[in-house]
Design a protein around this motif. Structure first.
Motif, short mmCIF file in Angstrom:
data_model
loop_
_atom_site.label_atom_id
_atom_site.label_comp_id
_atom_site.label_asym_id
_atom_site.label_seq_id
_atom_site.Cartn_x
_atom_site.Cartn_y
_atom_site.Cartn_z
N LEU A 1 0.80 -1.22 0.00
CA LEU A 1 0.00 0.00 0.00
C LEU A 1 0.84 1.28 0.00
N THR A 2 1.87 1.37 0.85
CA THR A 2 2.64 2.61 0.94
C THR A 2 3.34 2.94 -0.38
N ASP A 3 3.71 1.93 -1.15
CA ASP A 3 4.38 2.17 -2.43
C ASP A 3 3.43 2.69 -3.51
N HIS A 4 2.11 2.63 -3.24
CA HIS A 4 1.15 3.06 -4.26
C HIS A 4 0.25 4.20 -3.79
N LEU A 5 0.43 4.64 -2.54
CA LEU A 5 -0.34 5.78 -2.06
C LEU A 5 0.34 7.08 -2.45
N ALA A 6 -0.46 8.04 -2.92
CA ALA A 6 0.04 9.39 -3.15
C ALA A 6 0.26 10.06 -1.79
N PRO A 7 1.07 11.13 -1.72
CA PRO A 7 1.25 11.85 -0.45
C PRO A 7 -0.08 12.24 0.16
N ARG A 8 -0.20 12.00 1.47
CA ARG A 8 -1.42 12.26 2.24
C ARG A 8 -2.62 11.43 1.74
N GLY A 9 -2.31 10.34 1.05
CA GLY A 9 -3.38 9.47 0.56
C GLY A 9 -3.85 8.50 1.62
N GLU A 10 -4.97 7.84 1.33
CA GLU A 10 -5.56 6.86 2.26
C GLU A 10 -5.81 5.54 1.56
N TRP B 1 0.67 -6.59 11.06
CA TRP B 1 0.88 -6.46 9.61
C TRP B 1 0.77 -5.00 9.18
N ILE B 2 -0.19 -4.29 9.75
CA ILE B 2 -0.37 -2.88 9.42
C ILE B 2 0.88 -2.08 9.82
N GLU B 3 1.37 -2.34 11.03
CA GLU B 3 2.56 -1.61 11.51
C GLU B 3 3.79 -1.97 10.69
N LYS C 1 -0.42 3.46 9.45
CA LYS C 1 -1.10 3.78 10.70
C LYS C 1 -2.60 3.80 10.45
N VAL C 2 -3.36 3.57 11.50
CA VAL C 2 -4.81 3.58 11.40
C VAL C 2 -5.30 5.00 11.69
N VAL C 3 -5.89 5.63 10.68
CA VAL C 3 -6.45 6.97 10.83
C VAL C 3 -7.80 6.90 11.53
N ASP C 4 -8.60 5.90 11.14
CA ASP C 4 -9.92 5.74 11.71
C ASP C 4 -10.43 4.34 11.36
N ARG C 5 -11.44 3.90 12.06
CA ARG C 5 -12.10 2.64 11.73
C ARG C 5 -13.60 2.83 11.89
N ILE C 6 -14.33 2.53 10.82
CA ILE C 6 -15.78 2.68 10.83
C ILE C 6 -16.39 1.29 10.85
N ASP C 7 -17.23 1.02 11.85
CA ASP C 7 -17.77 -0.33 12.05
C ASP C 7 -19.26 -0.38 11.75
N ALA D 1 -3.11 5.09 6.49
CA ALA D 1 -2.22 6.07 5.86
C ALA D 1 -0.79 5.71 6.18
N ALA D 2 0.14 6.28 5.42
CA ALA D 2 1.56 6.04 5.69
C ALA D 2 1.91 6.59 7.07
N ALA D 3 2.64 5.79 7.84
CA ALA D 3 2.99 6.20 9.19
C ALA D 3 3.98 7.36 9.17
#
Length: 389
Positions: A312-321, A344-346, A351-357, A387-389
């Motif tokens: 994911l981090t290799d394909h996210l634009a800056p400030r992307g989600e 795995w996320i770490e 990092k986890v910005v938010d989680r909607i359940d 998002a990227a940590a």
């Protein structure tokens, strides 16, 4: 979320003797079942108890009678299979599974055995998907949609054919998607978006500031790509490895008149480049699929999930989600602890910005007779904003 399908380069053959003559035909099984080694001829005179005993022993029954009677026989076999799974009243109750994981594996084992038994009732198909049986329906269109055109003679199970016919009806009528205000038409072998809670999560989560581009990883029917486009994402690239899924998504996108904004590509996970928003709805349960459609539900060793997170981090634009849509059913079944997912996320530098359940509303969540009821009743589906940590 799509179903990855694979076909054998060399068609398998099924052999049987009929009226003293040896016969051979192509064998077809979307579930990947090998051709039965022993085949007997069955017709309207075949007794259901005898048929069930033969099927349990691994002997297939090639049907030569009335088609509607074959359907009735299959229903009789299913009743016997379901009755066998229930302990008799006078016998000692079966020992309850020690853990949710054990219950899951026992349930899967029972499902597999039932499927193998019911798949032993076979039908002969002639050129053009013609069934040479009395009162047989015209299945040419349904089979063309599932298998492709101009099929040579072959043998397949009645149970599989009924699945093909059912998929044809799903494709014809479609599934109403409230978040789209439209219907999505799933193909055979492509996961149908009948569980609307995950679609609604994508429809309601706050979009990033940059809405120029989004990637939809594992496009399936195209439902999430369509939701993103309708929400104002200017360009969406959906990826998949399965030709059926890509064809299905293309047709749905065309129906919705979104083909100018959604592009489809063959890819294992990510397309080239970066995007401000990357969405993925991987299979939710880390287990081995036993049929084509199960690839959308079972992800062996969490391959797709881990691949999405690690790339994911290799394909996210800056400030992307990155939006990960995932049920916690695997956690309640003891198949993947929450700590492992967080690790795995770490490790992926996220990092986890938010989680909607949201809690699922499908009928099985409230079915107390389901062997996995406790886990299903506790299940929560989440959209993880990463998002990227």
């Amino acid at each position: 979320m799509s179903a990855n399908t694979s076909t054998s380069p060399t068609p398998q053959q099924i052999h049987w003797e009929e009226n003293g003559v040896q016969h051979t035909a192509r064998w077809r099984s979307e579930a990947g079942m090998p051709p039965p080694k022993r085949v007997v001829i069955a017709d309207d005179r075949t007794n259901a108890d005898v048929a069930y005993r033969l099927a349990c022993e691994g002997t297939a029954l090639l049907w030569r009678g009335d088609f509607q009677n074959a359907r009735q026989l299959l229903q009789a076999l299913a009743r016997r299979a379901d009755h066998k799974s229930k302990p008799a009243k006078k016998t000692k109750p079966a020992k309850a599974p020690a853990t949710p994981t054990e219950a899951f594996h026992l349930h899967r084992q029972a499902q597999s055995q039932r499927a193998r038994t019911l798949a032993m009732l076979l039908l002969p198909f002639e050129d053009g998907y013609t069934l040479p049986l009395r009162r047989a329906p015209d299945v040419q269109l349904a089979c063309n949609e599932a298998y492709g055109r101009f099929e040579e003679p072959f043998v397949a199970s009645l149970r599989e054919l009924l699945g093909v016919i059912g998929a044809h009806e799903w494709r014809r009528t479609g599934v109403e998607i409230p978040a789209l205000g439209a219907r999505i038409h799933p193909y055979y072998g492509v996961f149908s978006p009948v569980r609307g809670e995950y679609v609604q999560l994508v429809a309601e989560a706050p979009l990033p500031q940059d809405t120029s581009l989004a990637f939809d990883i594992g496009v399936g029917t195209g439902v999430l790509s369509a939701v993103l486009a309708q929400r104002g994402i200017k360009r969406v690239i959906g990826t998949d490895q399965d030709p059926r899924a890509l064809s299905c998504a293309r047709e749905n996108i065309t129906r919705l008149e979104l083909e100018q904004r959604i592009e489809l590509k063959v890819a294992d996970l990510f397309p080239e480049g970066r995007a401000p928003l990357i969405v993925c709805n991987p299979p939710w349960v880390p287990a081995r699929p036993s049929s084509a459609i199960e690839h959308a539900v079972y992800d062996p060793e969490s391959r797709m999930l881990r691949g999405f997170l690690s790339g994911l981090t290799d394909h996210l634009a800056p400030r992307g989600e990155g939006w990960l849509i995932l049920s916690d059913l695997a956690e309640h079944l003891g198949l993947r602890p929450r700590a492992e997912l967080l690790a795995w996320i770490e490790t992926a530098g996220l990092k986890v910005v938010d989680r909607i359940d949201v809690r699922p509303t499908h009928p099985r969540a409230a079915d107390a007779s389901d062997p996995l009821h406790k886990a299903r009743a506790a299940e929560v589906t989440s959209l993880w904003r990463l998002a990227a940590a």
